[in-house]
Design a protein around this motif. Structure first.
Motif, mmCIF file in Angstrom:
data_model
loop_
_atom_site.group_PDB
_atom_site.id
_atom_site.type_symbol
_atom_site.label_atom_id
_atom_site.label_comp_id
_atom_site.label_asym_id
_atom_site.label_seq_id
_atom_site.Cartn_x
_atom_site.Cartn_y
_atom_site.Cartn_z
ATOM 1 N N LEU A 186 -29.703 12.654 9.472
ATOM 2 C CA LEU A 186 -30.291 12.380 10.760
ATOM 3 C C LEU A 186 -29.937 14.145 11.298
ATOM 4 O O LEU A 186 -29.119 14.785 11.816
ATOM 5 N N ILE A 187 -31.200 14.503 11.078
ATOM 6 C CA ILE A 187 -31.873 15.870 11.980
ATOM 7 C C ILE A 187 -32.499 16.443 13.137
ATOM 8 O O ILE A 187 -33.632 15.643 13.016
ATOM 9 N N VAL A 244 -25.181 12.883 10.138
ATOM 10 C CA VAL A 244 -24.818 11.472 9.841
ATOM 11 C C VAL A 244 -25.519 11.098 8.957
ATOM 12 O O VAL A 244 -26.893 10.733 9.587
ATOM 13 N N PRO A 245 -25.394 10.360 7.638
ATOM 14 C CA PRO A 245 -26.540 10.004 6.507
ATOM 15 C C PRO A 245 -26.973 8.581 7.272
ATOM 16 O O PRO A 245 -26.524 7.947 7.918
ATOM 17 N N GLY A 246 -28.292 9.202 7.176
ATOM 18 C CA GLY A 246 -29.377 7.773 7.706
ATOM 19 C C GLY A 246 -29.623 6.615 6.171
ATOM 20 O O GLY A 246 -28.731 6.716 5.589
ATOM 21 N N ASP A 267 -25.235 17.245 3.357
ATOM 22 C CA ASP A 267 -24.687 18.376 3.601
ATOM 23 C C ASP A 267 -24.356 18.433 5.116
ATOM 24 O O ASP A 267 -25.226 17.199 5.629
ATOM 25 N N PHE A 268 -22.604 18.359 5.139
ATOM 26 C CA PHE A 268 -22.141 18.206 6.472
ATOM 27 C C PHE A 268 -22.106 16.828 6.377
ATOM 28 O O PHE A 268 -21.839 16.372 7.859
ATOM 29 N N ALA A 269 -21.750 16.211 5.560
ATOM 30 C CA ALA A 269 -21.977 14.466 5.671
ATOM 31 C C ALA A 269 -20.062 14.029 5.231
ATOM 32 O O ALA A 269 -18.904 15.136 4.819
ATOM 33 N N PRO A 270 -19.663 12.854 6.802
ATOM 34 C CA PRO A 270 -18.657 12.698 6.488
ATOM 35 C C PRO A 270 -18.025 12.047 5.447
ATOM 36 O O PRO A 270 -18.427 12.071 4.261
#
Length: 205
Positions: free
Chosen positions: A77-78, A69-71, A93-96
């Protein structure tokens, strides 16, 4: 666990875990970092025929996709443990909605897509709601990694009294010995079939 030969295929979904571009495509996050395995790359082509047959029998295909989820400012958010394990993961990376987050071309389109933020496809997702709304009682499961997202999802399905078939060569880990050990450990939780065995079963129902 009920015998899969007695399953109603219209009440069955094939669920894949994390078969998305950031894991499998050469231009995805893992490909750019030189992280990958031939066993993982081979999965989509092996699973695709099962999806076609199951759909023809009235079943569904659901794709669960790992999501960062992008913050604020776009930084993802990792969790600390993942950041330590995969320090190359970065913004985008892995962003919706991104290329990397998408299901690989070989398996598109899914009937439903579930964003997940942890190992299990059930954890804080809408998967269980979809299964109930669509009358799905059984799952055929494949994807990556065998000891992570696949195992966690299968155990969570078991806790919910959802019968499963694990595709023994339709899932993979970054190390073959870890994959093999996980198959052994899940023997009391799920039925196991190769993709070829599962295809023959589905075609014969």
């Amino acid at each position: 666990m009920s015998n899969p030969k007695g399953w109603t295929l219209a009440q069955t979904a094939l669920l894949t875990i994390d078969l998305q571009n950031d894991f499998l495509h050469p231009e995805g996050a893992y490909g750019r970092a030189g992280q990958g395995a031939a066993a993982i790359t081979a999965l989509p082509a092996r699973i695709a025929p099962l999806i076609a047959v199951l759909r023809a029998k009235g079943g569904l295909y659901i794709s669960a996709q790992f999501t960062l989820v992008p913050g604020p400012g776009g930084e993802p958010l990792i969790s600390p443990h993942l950041k330590a394990l995969r320090p190359f993961l970065t913004q985008g990376d892995f962003a919706p909605g991104s290329f990397g987050h998408q299901l690989v071309d070989t398996l598109q389109p899914a009937d439903f897509t579930v964003e997940k933020v942890a190992y299990s496809a059930f954890y804080q997702t809408r998967l269980e709601y979809i299964l109930r709304a669509m009358g799905i009682r059984q799952l055929i499961v494949g994807g990556i990694v065998t000891n992570g997202g696949v195992a966690s999802t299968l155990r969570d399905a078991h806790l919910r009294d959802i019968d499963t078939v694990m595709l023994s060569d339709g899932c993979a880990a970054f190390k073959g010995e870890v994959h093999d050990a996980t198959l052994l450990s899940l023997g009391t939780v799920t039925h196991q079939m190769t993709c070829a065995e599962a295809l023959a079963w589905l075609e014969g129902v």
